[in-house]
Design a protein around this motif. Sequence first.
Motif, PDB file in Angstrom:
ATOM      1  N   TYR A   1      38.447 105.111  53.287  1.00  0.00           N
ATOM      2  CA  TYR A   1      37.333 105.583  52.462  1.00  0.00           C
ATOM      3  C   TYR A   1      36.021 104.876  52.789  1.00  0.00           C
ATOM      4  N   ALA A   2      36.092 103.651  53.277  1.00  0.00           N
ATOM      5  CA  ALA A   2      34.891 102.903  53.624  1.00  0.00           C
ATOM      6  C   ALA A   2      35.190 101.991  54.810  1.00  0.00           C
ATOM      7  N   THR A   3      34.140 101.604  55.505  1.00  0.00           N
ATOM      8  CA  THR A   3      34.253 100.716  56.660  1.00  0.00           C
ATOM      9  C   THR A   3      33.455  99.444  56.398  1.00  0.00           C
ATOM     10  N   ARG A   4      33.572  98.519  57.306  1.00  0.00           N
ATOM     11  CA  ARG A   4      32.762  97.296  57.182  1.00  0.00           C
ATOM     12  C   ARG A   4      31.277  97.641  57.224  1.00  0.00           C
ATOM     13  N   ASP A   5      30.905  98.619  58.037  1.00  0.00           N
ATOM     14  CA  ASP A   5      29.508  99.044  58.093  1.00  0.00           C
ATOM     15  C   ASP A   5      29.040  99.549  56.725  1.00  0.00           C
ATOM     16  N   ASP A   6      29.918 100.262  56.023  1.00  0.00           N
ATOM     17  CA  ASP A   6      29.579 100.737  54.670  1.00  0.00           C
ATOM     18  C   ASP A   6      29.383  99.552  53.719  1.00  0.00           C
ATOM     19  N   LEU A   7      30.270  98.551  53.830  1.00  0.00           N
ATOM     20  CA  LEU A   7      30.126  97.342  53.007  1.00  0.00           C
ATOM     21  C   LEU A   7      28.812  96.630  53.318  1.00  0.00           C
ATOM     22  N   ASN A   8      28.502  96.507  54.612  1.00  0.00           N
ATOM     23  CA  ASN A   8      27.254  95.858  55.015  1.00  0.00           C
ATOM     24  C   ASN A   8      26.042  96.605  54.473  1.00  0.00           C
ATOM     25  N   ALA A   9      26.095  97.932  54.517  1.00  0.00           N
ATOM     26  CA  ALA A   9      24.973  98.738  54.022  1.00  0.00           C
ATOM     27  C   ALA A   9      24.822  98.598  52.507  1.00  0.00           C
ATOM     28  N   ALA A  10      25.941  98.492  51.806  1.00  0.00           N
ATOM     29  CA  ALA A  10      25.903  98.421  50.341  1.00  0.00           C
ATOM     30  C   ALA A  10      25.536  97.034  49.824  1.00  0.00           C
ATOM     31  N   PHE A  11      26.014  95.993  50.488  1.00  0.00           N
ATOM     32  CA  PHE A  11      25.855  94.635  49.949  1.00  0.00           C
ATOM     33  C   PHE A  11      25.131  93.672  50.879  1.00  0.00           C
ATOM     34  N   GLY A  12      24.844  94.102  52.077  1.00  0.00           N
ATOM     35  CA  GLY A  12      24.181  93.240  53.050  1.00  0.00           C
ATOM     36  C   GLY A  12      25.195  92.476  53.886  1.00  0.00           C
ATOM     37  N   PRO A  13      24.949  92.395  55.190  1.00  0.00           N
ATOM     38  CA  PRO A  13      25.919  91.718  56.067  1.00  0.00           C
ATOM     39  C   PRO A  13      26.098  90.237  55.744  1.00  0.00           C
ATOM     40  N   ASP A  14      25.061  89.589  55.242  1.00  0.00           N
ATOM     41  CA  ASP A  14      25.183  88.162  54.909  1.00  0.00           C
ATOM     42  C   ASP A  14      26.173  87.939  53.771  1.00  0.00           C
ATOM     43  N   GLN A  15      26.077  88.772  52.723  1.00  0.00           N
ATOM     44  CA  GLN A  15      26.985  88.614  51.589  1.00  0.00           C
ATOM     45  C   GLN A  15      28.415  88.943  51.992  1.00  0.00           C
ATOM     46  N   VAL A  16      28.593  90.008  52.766  1.00  0.00           N
ATOM     47  CA  VAL A  16      29.950  90.379  53.208  1.00  0.00           C
ATOM     48  C   VAL A  16      30.542  89.254  54.044  1.00  0.00           C
ATOM     49  N   GLU A  17      29.755  88.723  54.961  1.00  0.00           N
ATOM     50  CA  GLU A  17      30.236  87.638  55.821  1.00  0.00           C
ATOM     51  C   GLU A  17      30.562  86.388  55.001  1.00  0.00           C
ATOM     52  N   ARG A  18      29.711  86.065  54.035  1.00  0.00           N
ATOM     53  CA  ARG A  18      29.934  84.884  53.193  1.00  0.00           C
ATOM     54  C   ARG A  18      31.215  85.027  52.372  1.00  0.00           C
ATOM     55  N   LEU A  19      31.416  86.218  51.786  1.00  0.00           N
ATOM     56  CA  LEU A  19      32.597  86.423  50.945  1.00  0.00           C
ATOM     57  C   LEU A  19      33.882  86.561  51.763  1.00  0.00           C
ATOM     58  N   ALA A  20      33.754  87.012  53.011  1.00  0.00           N
ATOM     59  CA  ALA A  20      34.933  87.196  53.859  1.00  0.00           C
ATOM     60  C   ALA A  20      35.362  85.913  54.556  1.00  0.00           C
ATOM     61  N   ALA A  21      34.477  84.934  54.622  1.00  0.00           N
ATOM     62  CA  ALA A  21      34.795  83.684  55.316  1.00  0.00           C
ATOM     63  C   ALA A  21      35.907  82.940  54.589  1.00  0.00           C
ATOM     64  N   ARG A  22      36.912  82.546  55.342  1.00  0.00           N
ATOM     65  CA  ARG A  22      38.030  81.770  54.815  1.00  0.00           C
ATOM     66  C   ARG A  22      38.224  80.556  55.714  1.00  0.00           C
ATOM     67  N   PRO A  23      38.477  79.398  55.143  1.00  0.00           N
ATOM     68  CA  PRO A  23      38.631  78.201  55.976  1.00  0.00           C
ATOM     69  C   PRO A  23      39.822  78.286  56.925  1.00  0.00           C
ATOM     70  N   ASP A  24      40.874  78.985  56.536  1.00  0.00           N
ATOM     71  CA  ASP A  24      42.080  79.054  57.350  1.00  0.00           C
ATOM     72  C   ASP A  24      42.103  80.260  58.289  1.00  0.00           C
ATOM     73  N   VAL A  25      41.046  81.094  58.268  1.00  0.00           N
ATOM     74  CA  VAL A  25      40.993  82.293  59.107  1.00  0.00           C
ATOM     75  C   VAL A  25      39.761  82.209  59.991  1.00  0.00           C
ATOM     76  N   GLU A  26      39.993  82.251  61.308  1.00  0.00           N
ATOM     77  CA  GLU A  26      38.882  82.129  62.248  1.00  0.00           C
ATOM     78  C   GLU A  26      38.015  83.386  62.274  1.00  0.00           C
ATOM     79  N   ASP A  27      38.653  84.566  62.255  1.00  0.00           N
ATOM     80  CA  ASP A  27      37.928  85.832  62.326  1.00  0.00           C
ATOM     81  C   ASP A  27      37.994  86.521  60.964  1.00  0.00           C
ATOM     82  N   ASP A  28      36.844  86.787  60.369  1.00  0.00           N
ATOM     83  CA  ASP A  28      36.829  87.385  59.034  1.00  0.00           C
ATOM     84  C   ASP A  28      37.093  88.887  59.041  1.00  0.00           C
ATOM     85  N   ALA A  29      37.220  89.486  60.216  1.00  0.00           N
ATOM     86  CA  ALA A  29      37.471  90.930  60.300  1.00  0.00           C
ATOM     87  C   ALA A  29      38.787  91.296  59.616  1.00  0.00           C
TER      88      ALA A  29
END
Length: 138
Positions: free
Chosen positions: A2-30
């Motif tokens: 129903y939605a993609t990362r691009d949709d999330l970035n458009a709705a909330f901004g790539p900085d916020q998505v990246e900040r919320l997706a960052a995990r200390p134990d996960v190298e790639d937030d994808a």
Amino acid sequence: MYATRDDLNAAFGPDQVERLAARPDVEDDAMTVARALSHADGVIDARLSVRFTLPLPTIPEVLRDIACDIAIARLASDATGLTDDLKRREDQAHASLKAISKGEMNLGLPAVTEGERPQPIVSSTGGKIFTRDQLRGF
């Protein structure tokens, strides 16, 4: 989906998505974003399956927005960054899905008719197969 990362970035901004997706134990937030979007898909499918044949032929914009709101709330709650605004948006998304599944909101898509829904199998044998007399002695 129903939605993609691009949709999330458009709705909330790539900085916020990246900040919320960052995990200390996960190298790639994808992977984290993909799991949140998959969760949103599952929630939406569970609600829509009572009214529509899935997968939908087209994805209405309202479902894209709902998926983004559910996914970003999932990311935020996992990162302990769930704000009142994100929680309110998630609650509204769930309320909208409930209204869609009840037919109170129209997506402009054909709904499943009663004849298309799975029907119970009913059969009649005419009489009891096992009676007390037949089972006596076993």
